[in-house]
Design an enzyme around this catalytic site. Structure first.
Site, short mmCIF file in Angstrom:
data_model
loop_
_atom_site.label_atom_id
_atom_site.label_comp_id
_atom_site.label_asym_id
_atom_site.label_seq_id
_atom_site.Cartn_x
_atom_site.Cartn_y
_atom_site.Cartn_z
N SER A 170 0.84 -1.20 0.00
CA SER A 170 0.00 0.00 0.00
C SER A 170 0.88 1.25 0.00
CB SER A 170 -0.89 0.01 1.24
OG SER A 170 -0.09 0.19 2.40
N ASP A 214 -0.75 -1.74 -4.16
CA ASP A 214 -2.12 -2.00 -3.71
C ASP A 214 -2.86 -0.68 -3.53
OD1 ASP A 214 -4.27 -3.56 -2.86
OD2 ASP A 214 -3.59 -3.63 -0.78
N HIS A 252 -12.43 -4.61 3.86
CA HIS A 252 -11.08 -4.61 4.42
C HIS A 252 -11.16 -4.71 5.94
CE1 HIS A 252 -10.42 -2.25 0.57
NE2 HIS A 252 -9.63 -3.29 0.43
N HIS A 269 -11.07 -8.57 -2.64
CA HIS A 269 -10.40 -7.82 -1.57
C HIS A 269 -11.06 -8.19 -0.25
CE1 HIS A 269 -7.99 -4.54 -3.70
NE2 HIS A 269 -8.38 -5.38 -4.64
N ASN A 277 -4.39 -9.46 4.37
CA ASN A 277 -3.46 -8.63 5.13
C ASN A 277 -3.77 -8.69 6.62
OD1 ASN A 277 -1.41 -6.76 5.72
ND2 ASN A 277 -2.78 -5.02 5.47
#
Length: 284
Positions: A50, A82, A180, A208, A232
């Site tokens: 990111s 990302d 997320h 995602h 993540n």
């Protein structure tokens, strides 16, 4: 082996109904954990980075770690920006050695998202770099991104198909009910949207917010056409919880290797499990 474009493995993933994991790189231990797990599973994978992680690690260190992993492992590994926020950021990453970029124009209207993504695709493809686009609004919090649940919007299949046809992206992230971060409840994934889009375009759909999604939901998503899954938060949780446990057990420890090593090992276990779940073991 040098870093590769995602096109080295995503077409195979789509054709053979498996998904390749994107495991975000946040520091050295995250970089080491992903490649160690991939070597053990003989799997391709993607380092996701990111803009926040880039600011933290520095772009030169980021590229050097990924290149070292690719050289050591001999595996097909992509280094991927990302949620890139602009053409300029994408080009900076490409010039530095990234083999793949995402341009996230999902907060723009459809027309502007298409126009901006096309520019990134044109420049990136000229340099052999793959591009991910995004349509719809994925909820949750990750680094610079924060989208309230009420503002999350599912992708419309007809718009997603048009988006692909006009941009030529190499994979397409669409909002299908994931978010997320970790979930408070169980996510409701719209497999029908994944299937309609996947059946109409030749490139994989991207999921995602893969952390915390039930295993069966992951399997159904892959069968419907998901070929790339981002993880993540689960790694962050495993890493941080292990450090907390080690420091709580021994308040005198000051050598970071004493707690970073088991924290890294905890992530290796998570990533190996994800690789098996995604079906990419022995696909390198």
């Amino acid at each position: 082996m040098p870093l590769v474009s995602m096109n080295e493995f995503l077409p195979k993933a789509k054709a053979n109904k498996f998904a390749v994991g994107q495991f975000n790189m946040n520091n050295l231990e995250f970089a080491q954990a992903a490649v160690e797990a991939a070597i053990a599973e003989k799997s391709p994978f993607i380092y996701g980075v990111s803009e926040g992680a880039l600011r933290y690690m520095g772009i030169e260190f980021t590229v050097a770690m990924a290149e070292a992993a690719a050289k050591k492992s001999g595996l097909p590994i992509a280094l991927h920006l990302d949620h890139g926020s602009s053409f300029e950021v994408a080009m900076k990453c490409i010039r530095a050695g990234f083999s793949s970029v995402m341009f996230d124009g999902s907060h723009y209207g459809l027309e502007e998202n298409i126009a901006l993504t096309k520019e990134v695709v044109k420049a990136a493809h000229a340099m052999g770099v793959s591009v991910e686009g995004e349509l719809g609004t994925i909820g949750g919090v990750e680094d610079d991104l924060e989208v309230d649940e009420a503002d999350a919007k599912l992708a419309k299949p007809e718009e997603a198909i048009r988006f692909y046809e006009e941009t030529g992206v190499d994979c397409l992230a669409i909002a299908v009910g994931t978010a997320h971060g970790m979930y408070k409840g169980e996510p409701k994934i719209h497999y029908d949207i994944i299937q309609k889009v996947s059946d109409a375009i030749p490139v994989p759909v991207v999921l995602h917010g893969g952390s915390g999604v039930p295993d069966e939901a992951i399997r159904l998503s892959v069968q419907a056409g998901v070929g790339k899954i981002n993880v993540n938060t689960e790694n962050q949780v495993a890493f941080t919880n292990t450090i907390r446990e080690k420091l709580a057990a021994d308040s005198n420890v000051i050598d970071p290797r004493k707690y970073l090593t088991p924290a890294r090992d905890a992530m290796v276990a998570v990533i190996r499990e994800k690789i098996r779940l995604f079906g990419s073991s022995n696909q390198a």
